[in-house]
Design a protein around this motif. Sequence first.
Motif, PDB file in Angstrom:
ATOM      1  N   CYS A 150     -64.833 -16.203  50.601  1.00 27.33           N
ATOM      2  CA  CYS A 150     -64.128 -15.863  51.836  1.00 27.33           C
ATOM      3  C   CYS A 150     -62.653 -16.239  51.735  1.00 27.33           C
ATOM      4  O   CYS A 150     -61.783 -15.458  52.142  1.00 27.33           O
ATOM      5  CB  CYS A 150     -64.776 -16.543  53.041  1.00 27.33           C
ATOM      6  N   ASP A 151     -62.375 -17.418  51.180  1.00 28.65           N
ATOM      7  CA  ASP A 151     -60.979 -17.837  50.992  1.00 28.65           C
ATOM      8  C   ASP A 151     -60.234 -16.853  50.083  1.00 28.65           C
ATOM      9  O   ASP A 151     -59.109 -16.456  50.384  1.00 28.65           O
ATOM     10  CB  ASP A 151     -60.901 -19.240  50.388  1.00 28.65           C
ATOM     11  N   ARG A 160     -56.934 -19.869  57.189  1.00 34.14           N
ATOM     12  CA  ARG A 160     -58.161 -20.681  57.205  1.00 34.14           C
ATOM     13  C   ARG A 160     -59.082 -20.264  58.349  1.00 34.14           C
ATOM     14  O   ARG A 160     -60.300 -20.218  58.187  1.00 34.14           O
ATOM     15  CB  ARG A 160     -57.818 -22.159  57.348  1.00 34.14           C
ATOM     16  N   SER A 204     -60.794 -17.097  57.386  1.00 41.03           N
ATOM     17  CA  SER A 204     -61.786 -17.369  56.354  1.00 41.03           C
ATOM     18  C   SER A 204     -63.039 -18.019  56.952  1.00 41.03           C
ATOM     19  O   SER A 204     -64.169 -17.629  56.648  1.00 41.03           O
ATOM     20  CB  SER A 204     -61.188 -18.271  55.280  1.00 41.03           C
ATOM     21  N   LYS A 205     -62.824 -18.985  57.811  1.00 44.55           N
ATOM     22  CA  LYS A 205     -63.949 -19.670  58.467  1.00 44.55           C
ATOM     23  C   LYS A 205     -64.707 -18.710  59.374  1.00 44.55           C
ATOM     24  O   LYS A 205     -65.945 -18.725  59.408  1.00 44.55           O
ATOM     25  CB  LYS A 205     -63.424 -20.880  59.262  1.00 44.55           C
ATOM     26  N   GLU A 261     -73.545 -21.646  49.707  1.00 45.21           N
ATOM     27  CA  GLU A 261     -72.651 -21.838  50.856  1.00 45.21           C
ATOM     28  C   GLU A 261     -71.240 -22.167  50.364  1.00 45.21           C
ATOM     29  O   GLU A 261     -70.256 -21.644  50.886  1.00 45.21           O
ATOM     30  CB  GLU A 261     -73.188 -22.956  51.750  1.00 45.21           C
ATOM     31  N   GLU A 262     -71.152 -23.008  49.348  1.00 43.65           N
ATOM     32  CA  GLU A 262     -69.848 -23.331  48.756  1.00 43.65           C
ATOM     33  C   GLU A 262     -69.244 -22.095  48.094  1.00 43.65           C
ATOM     34  O   GLU A 262     -68.039 -21.866  48.178  1.00 43.65           O
ATOM     35  CB  GLU A 262     -69.991 -24.461  47.739  1.00 43.65           C
ATOM     36  N   ARG A 263     -70.090 -21.325  47.436  1.00 39.07           N
ATOM     37  CA  ARG A 263     -69.621 -20.096  46.795  1.00 39.07           C
ATOM     38  C   ARG A 263     -69.111 -19.116  47.843  1.00 39.07           C
ATOM     39  O   ARG A 263     -68.065 -18.493  47.659  1.00 39.07           O
ATOM     40  CB  ARG A 263     -70.749 -19.466  45.977  1.00 39.07           C
ATOM     41  N   GLU A 280     -67.880 -19.868  50.741  1.00 36.52           N
ATOM     42  CA  GLU A 280     -66.609 -20.380  51.252  1.00 36.52           C
ATOM     43  C   GLU A 280     -65.455 -19.986  50.329  1.00 36.52           C
ATOM     44  O   GLU A 280     -64.411 -19.509  50.792  1.00 36.52           O
ATOM     45  CB  GLU A 280     -66.668 -21.903  51.393  1.00 36.52           C
ATOM     46  N   SER A 281     -65.647 -20.155  49.029  1.00 42.56           N
ATOM     47  CA  SER A 281     -64.574 -19.793  48.094  1.00 42.56           C
ATOM     48  C   SER A 281     -64.374 -18.288  48.051  1.00 42.56           C
ATOM     49  O   SER A 281     -63.233 -17.819  47.918  1.00 42.56           O
ATOM     50  CB  SER A 281     -64.847 -20.350  46.699  1.00 42.56           C
ATOM     51  N   GLN A 297     -66.808 -16.505  57.181  1.00 39.29           N
ATOM     52  CA  GLN A 297     -67.923 -17.291  56.653  1.00 39.29           C
ATOM     53  C   GLN A 297     -69.009 -17.458  57.729  1.00 39.29           C
ATOM     54  O   GLN A 297     -70.200 -17.260  57.461  1.00 39.29           O
ATOM     55  CB  GLN A 297     -67.391 -18.641  56.203  1.00 39.29           C
ATOM     56  N   ASP A 298     -68.611 -17.815  58.925  1.00 38.74           N
ATOM     57  CA  ASP A 298     -69.559 -17.979  60.029  1.00 38.74           C
ATOM     58  C   ASP A 298     -70.237 -16.660  60.374  1.00 38.74           C
ATOM     59  O   ASP A 298     -71.436 -16.620  60.659  1.00 38.74           O
ATOM     60  CB  ASP A 298     -68.860 -18.542  61.272  1.00 38.74           C
TER      61      ASP A 298
END
Length: 151
Positions: free
Chosen positions: A127-128, A98, A101-102, A120-122, A124-125, A105-106
Motif C-alpha cells: 500500500c505504501d 500515510r 496508505s492506511k 499484513e506487513e506485506r 502495508e508495504s 490497507q484498512d
Amino acid sequence: MDIETNIDTSFLTRRRERQIKFERSVLRELSLAILKKSVQNYFAGLLTNSGLLFDQVIEEGCYDVALEVYLLGSSYSRLGYYGKPIEEVKASSLEERRNFSKALQDFIAYWGAKLDEQNEERLESQCDAFVDHWFMEGFVKGKMKYKMRLH
C-alpha cells in the motif's frame, strides 16, 4: 462589509474553478488500463475471503485511492515547479500519503483479504509503495503541465 464577502467568495470560486480545470487536464493523462495494470502489479496474488483474486470491489477501491493520490501529487507539483526538491515535497505530504496508505490497507482488510501477520506487513508495504507510485506519477505529470503552462 458585504462587498468583502462577495470579493472573497468570487476569489474562492475562481480559485476552485482553476483547480478543477488543472485536475481535469492532469487526469486526461490517465486511463483505466494504466490503473488496472498498476493494481495488478502491486497487489497480484492477494486473496480475498471468496477465494478469488482481487475481486471487483477491492480493485475499484484501489482505483479511487490511486486517483486521489495522483491528484494530491499533482497539487504538490507546483512546489516542485518552483524549485522545491522532491524530498522536501514528499516530507510535506507525508501525513496525507500515510493516511491514504492506511485507508487503502484498512479497506482491503475490511473487504476480506485473508491476512496473517506476515501478509499484513506485506500489504502495508504494498500500500505504501502503491501510494508513493501514484503520488510521484501525479507530481511528474503536474510539474510537466506547469512547465508547459497547459493548466
